[in-house]
Design a protein around this motif. Structure first.
Motif, mmCIF file in Angstrom:
data_model
loop_
_atom_site.group_PDB
_atom_site.id
_atom_site.type_symbol
_atom_site.label_atom_id
_atom_site.label_comp_id
_atom_site.label_asym_id
_atom_site.label_seq_id
_atom_site.Cartn_x
_atom_site.Cartn_y
_atom_site.Cartn_z
ATOM 1 N N GLN A 1 57.846 -74.663 3.151
ATOM 2 C CA GLN A 1 57.235 -75.143 1.921
ATOM 3 C C GLN A 1 55.721 -74.967 1.991
ATOM 4 O O GLN A 1 55.084 -75.374 2.969
ATOM 5 N N LEU A 2 55.172 -74.353 0.957
ATOM 6 C CA LEU A 2 53.725 -74.154 0.850
ATOM 7 C C LEU A 2 53.102 -75.347 0.132
ATOM 8 O O LEU A 2 53.564 -75.748 -0.936
ATOM 9 N N THR A 3 52.071 -75.921 0.745
ATOM 10 C CA THR A 3 51.323 -77.010 0.117
ATOM 11 C C THR A 3 49.835 -76.697 0.166
ATOM 12 O O THR A 3 49.362 -75.960 1.034
ATOM 13 N N VAL A 4 49.115 -77.255 -0.774
ATOM 14 C CA VAL A 4 47.667 -77.037 -0.873
ATOM 15 C C VAL A 4 46.943 -78.171 -0.170
ATOM 16 O O VAL A 4 47.300 -79.344 -0.311
ATOM 17 N N MET A 5 45.914 -77.813 0.600
ATOM 18 C CA MET A 5 45.098 -78.792 1.329
ATOM 19 C C MET A 5 43.643 -78.607 0.903
ATOM 20 O O MET A 5 42.841 -77.983 1.599
ATOM 21 N N ASP A 6 43.313 -79.121 -0.257
ATOM 22 C CA ASP A 6 41.981 -78.909 -0.822
ATOM 23 C C ASP A 6 41.052 -80.059 -0.455
ATOM 24 O O ASP A 6 40.549 -80.780 -1.310
ATOM 25 N N GLN A 7 40.847 -80.213 0.862
ATOM 26 C CA GLN A 7 39.928 -81.226 1.371
ATOM 27 C C GLN A 7 38.879 -80.550 2.253
ATOM 28 O O GLN A 7 39.218 -79.724 3.109
ATOM 29 N N GLU A 8 37.639 -80.899 2.063
ATOM 30 C CA GLU A 8 36.549 -80.250 2.789
ATOM 31 C C GLU A 8 36.712 -80.413 4.295
ATOM 32 O O GLU A 8 36.489 -79.464 5.062
ATOM 33 N N ARG A 9 37.137 -81.581 4.728
ATOM 34 C CA ARG A 9 37.303 -81.822 6.167
ATOM 35 C C ARG A 9 38.383 -80.913 6.754
ATOM 36 O O ARG A 9 38.217 -80.370 7.857
ATOM 37 N N GLN B 1 28.333 -73.898 1.132
ATOM 38 C CA GLN B 1 28.630 -73.044 -0.026
ATOM 39 C C GLN B 1 29.867 -72.183 0.234
ATOM 40 O O GLN B 1 30.736 -72.041 -0.626
ATOM 41 N N MET B 2 29.960 -71.621 1.447
ATOM 42 C CA MET B 2 31.103 -70.784 1.805
ATOM 43 C C MET B 2 32.394 -71.597 1.853
ATOM 44 O O MET B 2 33.447 -71.147 1.384
ATOM 45 N N LEU B 3 32.323 -72.801 2.405
ATOM 46 C CA LEU B 3 33.517 -73.645 2.497
ATOM 47 C C LEU B 3 33.988 -74.092 1.121
ATOM 48 O O LEU B 3 35.197 -74.235 0.884
ATOM 49 N N ALA B 4 33.057 -74.320 0.220
ATOM 50 C CA ALA B 4 33.428 -74.727 -1.137
ATOM 51 C C ALA B 4 34.153 -73.624 -1.891
ATOM 52 O O ALA B 4 34.839 -73.885 -2.881
ATOM 53 N N ALA B 5 34.026 -72.384 -1.397
ATOM 54 C CA ALA B 5 34.625 -71.240 -2.084
ATOM 55 C C ALA B 5 36.032 -70.924 -1.592
ATOM 56 O O ALA B 5 36.631 -69.939 -2.034
ATOM 57 N N ILE B 6 36.576 -71.750 -0.684
ATOM 58 C CA ILE B 6 37.925 -71.511 -0.182
ATOM 59 C C ILE B 6 38.757 -72.786 -0.269
ATOM 60 O O ILE B 6 38.223 -73.899 -0.378
#
Length: 212
Positions: free
Chosen positions: A113-121, A156-161
């Motif tokens: 199962q694919l899940t999204v992990m949209d947390q900066e940490r 900036q780079m991390l915010a783009a992924i």
């Protein structure tokens, strides 16, 4: 995939995980609203947690297709050593001429199962670990670290992924390494590969020879 018993290595989980770690660029395949979609990503393999981890560009529509309240069925394909096998390398060919060319290869299919992990940490930690691992593999005298760049640039780079995880629900392995051939023909193919400096595939064939 079609997986005859003499090539099926699905029960050898350690060998499958080892291949995934040594060849970490996987093809992530999903069936989204527009049909089948594949993305090629370097993965972190975490057997203890039972997941693969990677990241995609925020501009990539992949992560937006995953339901917010759950995961999405996915497959990740890892390919190991591969190469052409000439029938001229088989001693039996020169006696009977009853051999044909083939292609040997190693692949692992991960179903989960694919899940999204949209947390900066999450993303920062993943990028740091992937960087350490692959800078080490590349043999850098002074490995690059995130701290080598200005903090605002890294932010900036991390915010783009966006981070993703794929659960290791089922692993399927196919190591097609001439296990269906007689011993002298396998040895002939190994010697032919070694003569052409295809040492990775030759070594894999030696490691996974059947017990005659």
């Amino acid at each position: 995939m079609y997986n005859p018993s003499h090539f099926n290595t699905s029960d050898d989980r350690a060998a499958l995980l080892a291949l995934m770690r040594s060849h970490p660029l996987g093809a992530l395949v999903i069936h989204g609203p527009q049909g089948l979609d594949a993305n090629h990503l370097p993965f972190e393999v975490d057997e203890a947690a039972g997941v693969l981890r990677a990241h995609v560009a925020r501009a990539n529509p992949l992560w937006q297709q995953v339901p917010a309240d759950g995961g999405m069925a996915a497959m990740v394909i890892f390919r190991g050593e591969a190469g052409y096998i000439s029938p001229n390398w088989y001693p039996s060919k020169h006696e009977t001429h009853r051999q044909v060319p083939t292609w040997n290869y190693q692949v692992v299919h991960v179903h989960g199962q694919l899940t999204v992990m949209d947390q900066e940490r999450f993303v920062r930690g993943l990028v740091a670990r992937l960087t350490r691992e692959h800078e080490k593999r590349s043999g850098q005298a002074k490995p690059w670290m995130m701290g080598d760049s200005p903090a605002d640039y890294i932010d900036q780079m991390l915010a783009a992924i966006v981070g993703i995880e794929v659960s290791l629900q089922r692993l399927e392995g196919k190591f097609k390494l001439s296990q269906n051939k007689e011993a002298r023909d396998r040895e002939g193919a190994i010697a032919g590969l070694a003569d052409r400096q295809c040492l990775g595939l030759a070594d894999a064939m030696r490691a996974f020879q059947p017990k005659d």
